[in-house]
Write an enzyme that holds these catalytic residues in place. Structure first.
Site, PDB file in Angstrom:
ATOM      1  N   LEU A 268       0.796  -1.283  -0.084  1.00 39.16           N
ATOM      2  CA  LEU A 268       0.170   0.026  -0.257  1.00 39.16           C
ATOM      3  C   LEU A 268       1.061   1.509  -0.087  1.00 39.16           C
ATOM      4  CD1 LEU A 268      -3.046  -1.062   2.490  1.00 39.16           C
ATOM      5  CD2 LEU A 268      -2.887  -1.245  -0.453  1.00 39.16           C
ATOM      6  N   HIS A 269       0.613   2.399  -1.088  1.00 36.56           N
ATOM      7  CA  HIS A 269       0.745   3.506  -0.520  1.00 36.56           C
ATOM      8  C   HIS A 269       0.283   4.810  -0.660  1.00 36.56           C
ATOM      9  CE1 HIS A 269      -0.673   3.495  -5.003  1.00 36.56           C
ATOM     10  NE2 HIS A 269       0.105   2.285  -5.144  1.00 36.56           N
TER      11      HIS A 269
ATOM     12  N   GLY B 153      -1.365   6.437  -2.788  1.00 41.04           N
ATOM     13  CA  GLY B 153      -2.682   5.804  -3.838  1.00 41.04           C
ATOM     14  C   GLY B 153      -3.943   5.376  -2.557  1.00 41.04           C
ATOM     15  N   HIS B 154      -3.166   4.443  -2.566  1.00 39.21           N
ATOM     16  CA  HIS B 154      -4.428   3.370  -1.363  1.00 39.21           C
ATOM     17  C   HIS B 154      -4.806   4.515  -0.389  1.00 39.21           C
ATOM     18  CE1 HIS B 154      -1.354   0.200  -3.185  1.00 39.21           C
ATOM     19  NE2 HIS B 154      -2.460  -0.056  -4.549  1.00 39.21           N
TER      20      HIS B 154
ATOM     21  N   GLN C 129      -4.872 -12.610 -13.188  1.00 36.20           N
ATOM     22  CA  GLN C 129      -4.086 -11.245 -13.694  1.00 36.20           C
ATOM     23  C   GLN C 129      -2.817 -11.330 -13.945  1.00 36.20           C
ATOM     24  OE1 GLN C 129      -5.519  -8.553 -10.294  1.00 36.20           O
ATOM     25  NE2 GLN C 129      -4.629  -7.373 -10.710  1.00 36.20           N
TER      26      GLN C 129
HETATM   27  O1  PAF Z   1      -5.589  -2.762  -9.695  1.00 33.32           O
HETATM   28  C1  PAF Z   1      -5.431  -3.556  -8.541  1.00 33.32           C
HETATM   29  O2  PAF Z   1      -4.872  -3.767  -7.509  1.00 33.32           O
HETATM   30  C2  PAF Z   1      -5.750  -5.395  -9.143  1.00 33.32           C
HETATM   31  O3  PAF Z   1      -5.934  -4.651 -10.153  1.00 33.32           O
HETATM   32  C3  PAF Z   1      -7.206  -5.434  -8.326  1.00 33.32           C
HETATM   33  C4  PAF Z   1      -8.777  -5.016  -8.259  1.00 33.32           C
HETATM   34  C5  PAF Z   1      -7.418  -5.472  -6.675  1.00 33.32           C
HETATM   35  C6  PAF Z   1      -7.527  -6.604  -8.604  1.00 33.32           C
HETATM   36  O4  PAF Z   1      -7.444  -7.740  -8.248  1.00 33.32           O
END
Ligand code: PAF
Length: 279
Positions: A31-32, A34-35, A59
């Site tokens: 986390l940074h 932005g989050h 992904q």
């Molecule tokens: O943006 C992200 O961090 C990821 O793509 C997400 C939305 C958490 C899905 O894994």
């Protein structure tokens, strides 16, 4: 703040808080600021905030950075606690995708170009994980950063098509003082690459400025942006496009609501960024 790892635990917690206005921030951790800006937005609008941390294997492409993606749960927990998060959901890969897992979710047209072309299995992985998370968390609002602009549109489309009762909220990109958009992957940049990476936002800003000053020929706008990027020897452009902001169709003449999309490589590090502009 509670940390819950099991799906049943999350479902039980959610049943207990049926009447709350739930804000949800899905993340892959590391986390940074932005989050944290997403969490703050959620805090402002909702009575309770849930954050998930799940480095979603679906992904990542086979040659991508799943194995070395930054992970630091202790630090993330501390940040969430300080930001006033009520519940941190950290499922394991085995529970999230058990053996014999067979269902995926795909948003067709919007996923095909730009990031979808460069990373062919990426969006299906994102939309499968996000669908599962939205079904589990059942948030009133879910918060996504504009940094991943195509992801944001894909998720909006998914929620609309599947009638999921969650409002998707777009939050502005948080940038370093030199303009670099915050990303968990920025930690891969060497010191030299980090300095050069600032060119990306400078080029996009130049594109926006040209449009605002009345330039309309996209090929000329792109040429100017490329010139900016060529100031850094290490930057290789993957795409640099002026698109219609909702469909992401590339434009040849600037008009209406647009998004300038860019993806570049600096050595092995891939950076994406975007800016919105309207005429
Ligand atoms: O943006 C992200 O961090 C990821 O793509 C997400 C939305 C958490 C899905 O894994």
């Amino acid at each position: 703040m509670r940390t819950i790892r099991s799906i049943r635990g999350l479902q039980a917690w959610r049943r207990k808080h049926e009447n709350q206005q739930i804000g949800f921030v899905p993340t892959m951790g590391a986390l940074h600021e932005g989050h944290l800006s997403l969490i703050r937005q959620a805090r402002k609008h909702c009575s309770m905030v849930i954050v998930s941390i799940f480095v979603n294997p679906l992904q990542f492409g086979p040659a991508e950075d799943l194995g070395r993606y930054p992970r630091n749960l202790k630090a993330d927990q501390q940040l969430c606690r300080e930001a006033g998060v009520d519940l941190l959901f950290v499922p394991s890969g085995e529970e999230f995708y058990p053996q014999n897992f067979q269902t995926t979710v795909r948003v067709n047209r919007l996923s095909e170009h730009w990031e979808g072309e460069a990373r062919p299995t990426h969006f299906e992985g994102v939309t499968t994980a996000v669908t599962k998370l939205l079904c589990l968390v059942r948030p009133n609002q879910a918060y996504f950063g504009q940094k991943d602009y195509q992801q944001l549109l894909v998720i909006k489309q998914l929620v609309k098509d599947l009638n999921i009762d969650t409002k998707i909220v777009r939050c502005p990109i948080v940038r370093e003082s030199d303009g670099l958009a915050l990303s968990s992957r920025n930690c891969y940049l060497s010191e030299i690459q980090r300095r050069q990476a600032a060119c990306l936002s400078v080029a996009l800003r130049q594109g926006v400025k040209s449009i605002q000053l009345g330039k309309r020929q996209v090929s000329l706008i792109q040429r100017e942006m490329k010139k900016m990027l060529s100031q850094s020897k290490e930057i290789a452009i993957e795409y640099l496009a002026v698109c219609e902001a909702q469909s992401l169709k590339p434009l040849t003449v600037a008009k209406g609501s647009m998004v300038l999309l860019a993806a570049v490589r600096l050595g092995h590090v891939r950076l994406i960024d975007n800016m919105l502009v309207k005429v």
